[in-house]
Design a protein around this motif. Structure first.
Motif, PDB file in Angstrom:
ATOM      1  N   PRO A 145      31.090  28.785  40.570  1.00 42.07           N
ATOM      2  CA  PRO A 145      30.910  27.452  39.973  1.00 42.07           C
ATOM      3  C   PRO A 145      31.651  26.362  40.757  1.00 42.07           C
ATOM      4  N   THR A 146      32.827  26.674  41.255  1.00 49.61           N
ATOM      5  CA  THR A 146      33.589  25.698  42.036  1.00 49.61           C
ATOM      6  C   THR A 146      32.841  25.338  43.315  1.00 49.61           C
ATOM      7  N   LYS A 147      32.315  26.345  43.995  1.00 44.79           N
ATOM      8  CA  LYS A 147      31.581  26.093  45.234  1.00 44.79           C
ATOM      9  C   LYS A 147      30.345  25.238  44.957  1.00 44.79           C
ATOM     10  N   LEU A 148      29.625  25.528  43.889  1.00 43.37           N
ATOM     11  CA  LEU A 148      28.442  24.731  43.540  1.00 43.37           C
ATOM     12  C   LEU A 148      28.830  23.289  43.214  1.00 43.37           C
ATOM     13  N   LYS A 149      29.948  23.111  42.510  1.00 42.95           N
ATOM     14  CA  LYS A 149      30.430  21.768  42.181  1.00 42.95           C
ATOM     15  C   LYS A 149      30.783  21.014  43.461  1.00 42.95           C
ATOM     16  N   TYR A 150      31.461  21.688  44.404  1.00 43.63           N
ATOM     17  CA  TYR A 150      31.829  21.047  45.664  1.00 43.63           C
ATOM     18  C   TYR A 150      30.596  20.681  46.493  1.00 43.63           C
ATOM     19  N   PHE A 151      29.590  21.553  46.482  1.00 41.19           N
ATOM     20  CA  PHE A 151      28.346  21.231  47.193  1.00 41.19           C
ATOM     21  C   PHE A 151      27.718  19.968  46.615  1.00 41.19           C
ATOM     22  N   SER A 152      27.702  19.860  45.297  1.00 45.63           N
ATOM     23  CA  SER A 152      27.145  18.654  44.660  1.00 45.63           C
ATOM     24  C   SER A 152      27.944  17.428  45.058  1.00 45.63           C
ATOM     25  N   TRP A 153      29.258  17.504  44.977  1.00 44.96           N
ATOM     26  CA  TRP A 153      30.101  16.365  45.353  1.00 44.96           C
ATOM     27  C   TRP A 153      29.892  15.991  46.818  1.00 44.96           C
ATOM     28  N   HIS A 154      29.790  17.014  47.671  1.00 45.86           N
ATOM     29  CA  HIS A 154      29.570  16.785  49.102  1.00 45.86           C
ATOM     30  C   HIS A 154      28.265  16.010  49.323  1.00 45.86           C
ATOM     31  N   LYS A 155      27.226  16.428  48.626  1.00 45.24           N
ATOM     32  CA  LYS A 155      25.936  15.738  48.757  1.00 45.24           C
ATOM     33  C   LYS A 155      26.024  14.314  48.226  1.00 45.24           C
ATOM     34  N   TRP A 156      26.694  14.136  47.105  1.00 46.83           N
ATOM     35  CA  TRP A 156      26.819  12.787  46.531  1.00 46.83           C
ATOM     36  C   TRP A 156      27.574  11.864  47.475  1.00 46.83           C
ATOM     37  N   LEU A 157      28.632  12.376  48.072  1.00 49.77           N
ATOM     38  CA  LEU A 157      29.383  11.570  49.033  1.00 49.77           C
ATOM     39  C   LEU A 157      28.514  11.242  50.253  1.00 49.77           C
ATOM     40  N   GLY A 158      27.753  12.233  50.729  1.00 50.06           N
ATOM     41  CA  GLY A 158      26.872  12.004  51.876  1.00 50.06           C
ATOM     42  C   GLY A 158      25.821  10.941  51.588  1.00 50.06           C
ATOM     43  N   VAL A 159      25.228  10.993  50.407  1.00 49.77           N
ATOM     44  CA  VAL A 159      24.231   9.986  50.018  1.00 49.77           C
ATOM     45  C   VAL A 159      24.893   8.613  49.914  1.00 49.77           C
ATOM     46  N   THR A 160      26.103   8.575  49.389  1.00 53.98           N
ATOM     47  CA  THR A 160      26.827   7.313  49.283  1.00 53.98           C
ATOM     48  C   THR A 160      27.119   6.736  50.666  1.00 53.98           C
ATOM     49  N   VAL A 161      27.552   7.591  51.598  1.00 56.46           N
ATOM     50  CA  VAL A 161      27.787   7.146  52.977  1.00 56.46           C
ATOM     51  C   VAL A 161      26.497   6.573  53.561  1.00 56.46           C
ATOM     52  N   LEU A 162      25.393   7.262  53.361  1.00 55.04           N
ATOM     53  CA  LEU A 162      24.114   6.793  53.896  1.00 55.04           C
ATOM     54  C   LEU A 162      23.738   5.437  53.303  1.00 55.04           C
ATOM     55  N   GLY A 163      23.898   5.288  52.002  1.00 53.43           N
ATOM     56  CA  GLY A 163      23.581   4.005  51.360  1.00 53.43           C
ATOM     57  C   GLY A 163      24.466   2.877  51.864  1.00 53.43           C
ATOM     58  N   LEU A 164      25.765   3.152  51.982  1.00 48.33           N
ATOM     59  CA  LEU A 164      26.686   2.127  52.486  1.00 48.33           C
ATOM     60  C   LEU A 164      26.417   1.818  53.958  1.00 48.33           C
ATOM     61  N   ALA A 165      26.004   2.831  54.715  1.00 48.99           N
ATOM     62  CA  ALA A 165      25.665   2.611  56.126  1.00 48.99           C
ATOM     63  C   ALA A 165      24.456   1.679  56.242  1.00 48.99           C
ATOM     64  N   CYS A 166      23.505   1.841  55.337  1.00 54.97           N
ATOM     65  CA  CYS A 166      22.344   0.934  55.327  1.00 54.97           C
ATOM     66  C   CYS A 166      22.798  -0.496  55.042  1.00 54.97           C
ATOM     67  N   LEU A 167      23.666  -0.657  54.049  1.00 55.57           N
ATOM     68  CA  LEU A 167      24.206  -1.988  53.745  1.00 55.57           C
ATOM     69  C   LEU A 167      24.962  -2.550  54.949  1.00 55.57           C
ATOM     70  N   ARG A 168      25.742  -1.699  55.594  1.00 52.42           N
ATOM     71  CA  ARG A 168      26.521  -2.160  56.748  1.00 52.42           C
ATOM     72  C   ARG A 168      25.618  -2.618  57.884  1.00 52.42           C
ATOM     73  N   MET A 169      24.548  -1.870  58.126  1.00 48.65           N
ATOM     74  CA  MET A 169      23.625  -2.258  59.201  1.00 48.65           C
ATOM     75  C   MET A 169      22.950  -3.589  58.875  1.00 48.65           C
ATOM     76  N   LEU A 170      22.521  -3.759  57.635  1.00 48.44           N
ATOM     77  CA  LEU A 170      21.912  -5.036  57.235  1.00 48.44           C
ATOM     78  C   LEU A 170      22.913  -6.181  57.398  1.00 48.44           C
ATOM     79  N   TRP A 171      24.146  -5.951  56.979  1.00 48.81           N
ATOM     80  CA  TRP A 171      25.178  -6.963  57.108  1.00 48.81           C
ATOM     81  C   TRP A 171      25.448  -7.280  58.579  1.00 48.81           C
ATOM     82  N   ARG A 172      25.471  -6.240  59.401  1.00 48.59           N
ATOM     83  CA  ARG A 172      25.775  -6.396  60.832  1.00 48.59           C
ATOM     84  C   ARG A 172      24.696  -7.216  61.544  1.00 48.59           C
ATOM     85  N   LEU A 173      23.447  -7.100  61.089  1.00 49.33           N
ATOM     86  CA  LEU A 173      22.377  -7.876  61.706  1.00 49.33           C
ATOM     87  C   LEU A 173      22.620  -9.378  61.555  1.00 49.33           C
TER      88      LEU A 173
END
Length: 179
Positions: A37-65
């Motif tokens: 259960p701990t490993k599954l929870k960490y996988f979920s958190w890892h994915k959520w953080l990755g999606v958040t990074v991707l979303g913020l990276a999109c915002l950063r690129m738009l801002w940078r333009l």
């Protein structure tokens, strides 16, 4: 001294912190033996953080333009300017490529990504056992390249801070830290 905008500074440090957290969580979760259960929870958190990074990276690129980076100092050697530009470009590509490769790996493994446990992300590909190991390897290799790139970025920042003392490092620090 020209500085980055407050929004750029905020996005830079937020994305940096999330990348470090995601990387460390990734190392931790793959070290857990079996399917717990701990490993599954960490996988979920890892994915959520990755999606958040991707979303913020999109915002950063738009801002940078709309808000380009400040010019390099006049005395900065051309080779250093070209190297800095190349490394920044690589880091931008990797900030997108790492989470996208992880997302595709998850889909190839037949595990959909549900952001924060409530928002299912689009399933863009069917499970693919043949593609799964390639995407796993791609995600790993891209992460290692990102780790190396971040290491070079930090070393270069410290060079500007402690050796060159040219103000380059201070341009990305919040005003409250440099005042």
């Amino acid at each position: 001294m020209q500085r980055y905008t407050t929004t750029t500074i905020l996005l830079h440090w937020l994305i940096a912190a999330l990348i470090v957290a995601t990387f460390l969580l990734g190392l931790t979760m793959v070290d857990i033996h079996g399917l717990t259960p701990t490993k599954l929870k960490y996988f979920s958190w890892h994915k959520w953080l990755g999606v958040t990074v991707l979303g913020l990276a999109c915002l950063r690129m738009l801002w940078r333009l709309k808000n380009p980076a400040p010019a390099y100092p006049a005395g900065m050697p051309r080779w250093e300017q070209v190297s800095a530009h190349a490394l920044h470009s690589l880091l931008y590509v990797l900030i997108f490529a790492v989470p996208i490769s992880g997302y595709c790996y998850s889909l190839a493994a037949g595990v959909p990504v549900v952001y924060l446990g409530v928002l299912p992300l689009p399933v863009l590909m069917a499970p693919n056992p043949e593609l799964k190991p390639l995407l796993k390897l791609a995600h790993y290799v891209l992460n290692m390249i990102l780790l190396g790139g971040v290491g070079l970025h930090v070393l270069a920042a410290f060079k500007h801070l402690f050796i060159d003392r040219d103000g380059v490092f201070k341009r990305i620090l919040p005003r409250s830290i440099i005042n």
